[in-house]
Design a protein around this motif. Sequence first.
Motif, short mmCIF file in Angstrom:
data_model
loop_
_atom_site.label_atom_id
_atom_site.label_comp_id
_atom_site.label_asym_id
_atom_site.label_seq_id
_atom_site.Cartn_x
_atom_site.Cartn_y
_atom_site.Cartn_z
N LEU A 54 0.82 -1.12 -0.01
CA LEU A 54 0.03 0.02 0.05
C LEU A 54 0.77 1.24 0.04
O LEU A 54 2.09 1.17 0.30
CB LEU A 54 -0.74 0.07 1.34
N SER A 55 0.24 2.35 -0.13
CA SER A 55 0.87 3.70 0.11
C SER A 55 1.16 3.98 1.51
O SER A 55 0.59 3.35 2.22
CB SER A 55 0.19 4.61 -0.80
N GLY A 56 1.86 4.94 1.69
CA GLY A 56 2.07 5.54 3.07
C GLY A 56 0.81 5.79 3.82
O GLY A 56 0.52 5.84 4.89
N ASP A 57 -0.24 6.54 2.79
CA ASP A 57 -1.44 6.81 3.50
C ASP A 57 -2.68 5.72 3.40
O ASP A 57 -3.78 5.91 3.74
CB ASP A 57 -2.10 8.27 2.77
N GLY A 58 -2.10 4.57 2.93
CA GLY A 58 -3.19 3.38 2.85
C GLY A 58 -3.94 3.06 1.66
O GLY A 58 -4.61 2.20 1.78
N GLY A 59 -3.65 3.81 0.52
CA GLY A 59 -4.27 3.68 -0.61
C GLY A 59 -3.46 2.40 -1.51
O GLY A 59 -2.51 2.31 -1.14
N TYR A 60 -4.39 2.00 -2.42
CA TYR A 60 -3.72 1.20 -3.49
C TYR A 60 -2.82 1.83 -4.44
O TYR A 60 -3.16 3.07 -4.92
CB TYR A 60 -4.89 0.47 -4.12
N ILE A 61 -1.78 1.10 -4.92
CA ILE A 61 -0.76 1.56 -5.69
C ILE A 61 -0.85 1.05 -7.03
O ILE A 61 -0.87 1.79 -7.86
CB ILE A 61 0.72 1.35 -5.26
N LEU A 62 -1.28 -0.18 -7.24
CA LEU A 62 -1.23 -0.93 -8.53
C LEU A 62 -2.58 -0.32 -9.26
O LEU A 62 -3.64 -0.27 -8.66
CB LEU A 62 -1.12 -2.55 -8.56
N PRO A 63 -2.60 -0.29 -10.37
CA PRO A 63 -3.84 -0.13 -11.26
C PRO A 63 -4.74 -1.06 -11.26
O PRO A 63 -5.92 -0.88 -11.20
CB PRO A 63 -3.30 0.36 -12.73
N ILE A 64 -4.55 -2.27 -10.94
CA ILE A 64 -5.42 -3.63 -10.97
C ILE A 64 -5.57 -3.79 -9.31
O ILE A 64 -4.61 -4.32 -8.54
CB ILE A 64 -4.59 -4.64 -11.56
N ILE A 65 -6.54 -3.21 -9.03
CA ILE A 65 -6.92 -3.29 -7.84
C ILE A 65 -6.97 -4.68 -6.91
O ILE A 65 -6.84 -4.94 -5.77
CB ILE A 65 -8.34 -2.70 -7.24
N ALA A 66 -7.46 -5.67 -7.85
CA ALA A 66 -7.89 -6.97 -7.35
C ALA A 66 -6.31 -7.42 -7.03
O ALA A 66 -6.28 -8.42 -5.86
CB ALA A 66 -8.38 -7.83 -8.44
N LEU A 67 -5.29 -7.36 -7.89
CA LEU A 67 -3.87 -7.76 -7.52
C LEU A 67 -3.43 -7.07 -6.33
O LEU A 67 -2.77 -7.75 -5.52
CB LEU A 67 -3.03 -7.80 -8.84
N ASN A 68 -3.73 -5.86 -6.12
CA ASN A 68 -3.25 -5.12 -4.99
C ASN A 68 -3.66 -5.76 -3.86
O ASN A 68 -3.01 -5.67 -2.72
CB ASN A 68 -3.44 -3.49 -5.17
N ARG A 69 -5.00 -5.82 -3.92
CA ARG A 69 -5.77 -6.62 -2.65
C ARG A 69 -5.17 -7.66 -2.39
O ARG A 69 -4.95 -8.27 -1.08
CB ARG A 69 -7.30 -6.43 -2.87
N LEU A 70 -5.06 -8.63 -3.15
CA LEU A 70 -4.31 -10.06 -3.19
C LEU A 70 -3.08 -9.96 -2.40
O LEU A 70 -2.78 -10.57 -1.43
CB LEU A 70 -4.31 -10.79 -4.43
N LEU A 71 -2.32 -8.94 -2.69
CA LEU A 71 -0.95 -8.68 -2.21
C LEU A 71 -1.15 -8.20 -0.76
O LEU A 71 -0.54 -8.92 0.14
CB LEU A 71 -0.14 -7.79 -3.01
#
Length: 310
Positions: A54-71
Amino acid sequence: MITIAAFLLLETLFVTILARQRRAGRINRRLNVLHSHKTNHELTLADLRRERGLSGDGGYILPIIALNRLLTQSGARMAASRLIFLMAVSGFVGAAIAMMLTGDIFRSGAVAIASGIVMPIAILVMLRNRRMKAMEEQLPEAIDVMIRSLRAGHPIPVAISMVAREMPDPIGSEFGMAADEMTYGSDLETAMTQLKIRAGQSDLAFLVVALSVQSKTGGNLAEVLTNLSRMVRERFRMRRKVHALSSEGRFSAIALTIVPAAVYLIVTLTAPSYYADVKSDPMYTAAIYLGAVLWITGFLVMRRLVNFKI
């Protein structure tokens, strides 16, 4: 006597080292990072978020949200940029090896997809499932810690902080991050919702709803959490029972999946000419692809038959 003394000395050293390792294992990741930052909660929260993709403020970084959430839900301590780099390198190396061995660009592309996309995602899914199972076992105890804290007269944020201090990972760090978020401006409902999203464990939704309703309407939260702890334990017991009853079907599915590949490998190693003599036949390639499709389909069907969700 010298031998006995040497043996006792080695045993003492071994027990001491083992005890230290066990104590270190009981400390969750958040407490270790917090100690390294000299109890600076803001830096600790930002580092833990970056470790989870995640980013420092808790947001997703990758454009593919599902992959970022899986990570994030897998618990792998890996930045999102590092995951993309490893996937790219894995795909490139797999394609290069396949090209050197086969010289076929289509097969190399299939290997690149398998090694660069399918395999990393499968590993992350495996890590996520393992982490969710561990959190499922820890959740009733974490709720009990909150109940004891509430009955002692502590407010809800303090009860959540107690879980962060007393429980090991994965649930200890998750509750600790929620406590830090509330310290730096988030309300209870938002912090617990973010905890549920980061963890991905389904039973946490009940805890989030209970805390959200109590914060708006009031009531005896300790009694509500007592009933919730009992319900989570019953659900966990039922899942274990279903898991045990379906074990025969699962092992049968695993055996039926492994046997075709094992037979093909054994025949290829023991009698190389068995398949080599018919490779020139135009039906050979079609039969191989059809067999692979049927094999994968059978695996998916058997997995659906023995995969019960409660």
